[in-house]
Design an enzyme around this catalytic site. Structure first.
Site, PDB file in Angstrom:
ATOM      1  N   ARG A 262      69.481  32.040  55.130  1.00 47.28           N
ATOM      2  CA  ARG A 262      70.678  32.239  54.318  1.00 47.28           C
ATOM      3  C   ARG A 262      70.267  32.393  52.856  1.00 47.28           C
ATOM      4  O   ARG A 262      69.188  31.928  52.448  1.00 47.28           O
ATOM      5  CB  ARG A 262      71.641  31.063  54.465  1.00 47.28           C
ATOM      6  CG  ARG A 262      72.068  30.764  55.898  1.00 47.28           C
ATOM      7  CD  ARG A 262      72.931  29.510  55.946  1.00 47.28           C
ATOM      8  NE  ARG A 262      73.401  29.205  57.300  1.00 47.28           N
ATOM      9  CZ  ARG A 262      72.780  28.392  58.148  1.00 47.28           C
ATOM     10  NH1 ARG A 262      71.648  27.805  57.779  1.00 47.28           N
ATOM     11  NH2 ARG A 262      73.274  28.166  59.344  1.00 47.28           N
ATOM     12  N   LYS A 286      72.017  24.105  55.742  1.00 47.19           N
ATOM     13  CA  LYS A 286      73.355  23.579  55.492  1.00 47.19           C
ATOM     14  C   LYS A 286      73.424  22.114  55.898  1.00 47.19           C
ATOM     15  O   LYS A 286      72.726  21.671  56.810  1.00 47.19           O
ATOM     16  CB  LYS A 286      74.391  24.396  56.275  1.00 47.19           C
ATOM     17  CG  LYS A 286      74.492  25.838  55.822  1.00 47.19           C
ATOM     18  CD  LYS A 286      75.399  26.650  56.716  1.00 47.19           C
ATOM     19  CE  LYS A 286      76.848  26.231  56.592  1.00 47.19           C
ATOM     20  NZ  LYS A 286      77.750  27.112  57.366  1.00 47.19           N
ATOM     21  N   ARG A 360      70.639  38.577  58.284  1.00 42.33           N
ATOM     22  CA  ARG A 360      70.686  37.496  59.289  1.00 42.33           C
ATOM     23  C   ARG A 360      71.383  37.993  60.547  1.00 42.33           C
ATOM     24  O   ARG A 360      70.913  37.768  61.672  1.00 42.33           O
ATOM     25  CB  ARG A 360      71.417  36.302  58.680  1.00 42.33           C
ATOM     26  CG  ARG A 360      71.518  35.066  59.565  1.00 42.33           C
ATOM     27  CD  ARG A 360      72.186  33.942  58.775  1.00 42.33           C
ATOM     28  NE  ARG A 360      72.535  32.790  59.584  1.00 42.33           N
ATOM     29  CZ  ARG A 360      71.732  31.776  59.845  1.00 42.33           C
ATOM     30  NH1 ARG A 360      70.492  31.795  59.374  1.00 42.33           N
ATOM     31  NH2 ARG A 360      72.126  30.743  60.573  1.00 42.33           N
ATOM     32  N   TYR A 392      77.535  36.835  68.856  1.00 39.12           N
ATOM     33  CA  TYR A 392      76.575  37.904  69.116  1.00 39.12           C
ATOM     34  C   TYR A 392      76.640  38.422  70.551  1.00 39.12           C
ATOM     35  O   TYR A 392      76.087  39.476  70.852  1.00 39.12           O
ATOM     36  CB  TYR A 392      75.152  37.417  68.790  1.00 39.12           C
ATOM     37  CG  TYR A 392      75.007  37.061  67.329  1.00 39.12           C
ATOM     38  CD1 TYR A 392      75.022  38.047  66.347  1.00 39.12           C
ATOM     39  CD2 TYR A 392      74.897  35.729  66.926  1.00 39.12           C
ATOM     40  CE1 TYR A 392      74.921  37.724  65.012  1.00 39.12           C
ATOM     41  CE2 TYR A 392      74.794  35.406  65.585  1.00 39.12           C
ATOM     42  CZ  TYR A 392      74.806  36.410  64.644  1.00 39.12           C
ATOM     43  OH  TYR A 392      74.712  36.088  63.308  1.00 39.12           O
TER      44      TYR A 392
END
Length: 412
Positions: A262, A286, A360, A392
């Protein structure tokens, strides 16, 4: 040219007298160490020499120098026609330098003791200490809470017991129309959290958090935006690796494209996170989570080239720094998005989405099409929940064909 040489040249042009004379060399060295060009150092030296003479003429001691006196000095410079565009930043740099040395006192921090500030301060400490939330979460939540309280009570007393569901509905309805769906979801999450805090503290008796309306969010309702593998390579090839900026941007783009980092993870990376012996990299993800990832050969080579030949020699431990003075790490992930956007433009690519997450998504999508499982992709992207990776599945056309129902009436 070193800071000492810069100061010697500037001293010959602008003799310095007064209380700042003994600090010129040190300040010039600081500026040179932050990447300022000799010409800029000379200009800032001239400002300091003029300021020192002004203080000398007014018989002002150095330890009394503050923002107010600098404003008077700026006015004097303007009246004499000697003001320059960079005077204000130079003055702030000087104050910071002298305060770090202990030559002048620091500015006492003003404490806001209003009921609004006390309440939001208590809430901030609750989020940080009791909930253990990251600073970025606090930065997102607190402005919404302050705005809600200000719009509801204004300058009146905070009679929290008078809060009603209609107050919350009106605020959300009015504000949500001005922002994206994601931002609106953050708004309602912040308000729910604050209202639970108030009830837990006994400031309200009604469960107003339950009255906060939701924002429609149909999970998996869109396709992940991605680039084809050849377009990713075109993007990487667009970097001019004969220049320092090109080498830096190439290393950044490889981290995004090969490891799916990220933007925030890239800017947070420090020199201590690179484990060359084991060929791994520490990623600060995160939720303050740390992860170790293997360092692919091409990514490692790009990092070595950047660190050895292009990264400025500066005090920050951040891996990626600005190429212009002052040398320091990027301020926010927006800088990484800008690197991606510039590369897309150079490569002649114009996808709908142009942020750092584009690479990403591209990595995950292309791995899935090459046979990787959703579980493997989730591990690479460090998703804390498997449902995050399910988006995905929508781009795995081959698998979707196998479960598709036949069209009624046969083929057309």
């Amino acid at each position: 040219m070193t800071g000492r040489n810069d100061a010697a040249m500037a001293r010959a042009k602008w003799p310095c007298v007064g209380p700042l004379a003994c600090h010129i060399d040190g300040f010039a060295g600081l500026l040179a160490g932050e990447g300022y060009a000799p010409r800029t150092v000379h200009e800032k030296y001239g400002f300091l020499a003029d300021l020192s003479s002004w203080l000398e003429a007014r018989q002002t001691a150095l330890d009394t120098l503050n923002e107010g006196q600098l404003n008077q000095f700026h006015a004097t410079r303007r009246s004499r026609g000697r003001a320059r565009r960079g005077d204000a930043p130079t003055a702030l740099q000087l104050l910071g330098y002298l305060r770090d040395l202990g030559c002048i006192p620091t500015v006492p921090q003003e404490v806001d003791r209003t009921p609004l500030s006390d309440l939001t301060g208590d809430y901030e400490r609750f989020l940080s200490s009791e909930r253990g939330l990251a600073p970025a979460t606090l930065i997102n939540y607190l402005p919404f809470v302050r705005r809600f309280l200000i719009e509801r009570f204004g300058s009146n007393a905070l009679r929290l017991g008078e809060l009603r569901p209609i107050d919350i509905h009106r605020f959300i309805h009015r504000l949500a129309k001005t922002m994206s769906r994601r931002r609106a979801q953050l708004l309602v999450t912040a308000l729910r959290s604050f209202l639970r805090f108030l009830r837990q503290r006994g400031a309200i008796t009604t469960d107003l958090a339950a009255a906060v309306p939701g924002v429609a969010n149909w999970r998996l309702s869109h396709l992940p935006r991605s680039l084809a593998p050849d377009h990713v390579e075109r993007l990487l090839a667009s970097c001019d690796r004969s220049t320092p900026t090109g080498q830096r941007d190439y290393a950044i783009l490889l981290l995004l494209a090969r490891l799916g980092l990220r933007g925030g993870e890239v800017i947070a990376m420090t020199l201590d996170d690179l484990d060359w012996e084991s060929g791994e990299i520490v990623v600060r993800g995160k939720g303050q989570r740390l992860a170790r990832l293997p360092l692919p050969g091409d990514v490692g080579a790009a990092l070595v080239d950047y660190l050895r030949y292009s990264r400025p020699s500066c005090s920050t431990r951040r891996v990626f720094v600005r190429m212009f003075a002052p040398w320091r790490g990027f301020a926010s992930p927006v800088a990484i998005c800008s690197v991606v956007r510039r590369a897309l433009k150079r490569a002649g690519l114009d996808p709908e989405f142009k942020g750092a997450h584009l690479l990403r998504h591209s990595l995950a999508t292309n791995l899935l099409r090459r046979g990787a499982s959703l579980e493997e992709i989730g591990q690479l992207l460090r998703h804390s929940q498997t449902t995050t990776t399910q988006i995905y599945a929508k781009v795995d056309i081959a698998s979707l064909r196998g479960i598709a129902l036949p069209w009624p009436g046969g083929a057309i």
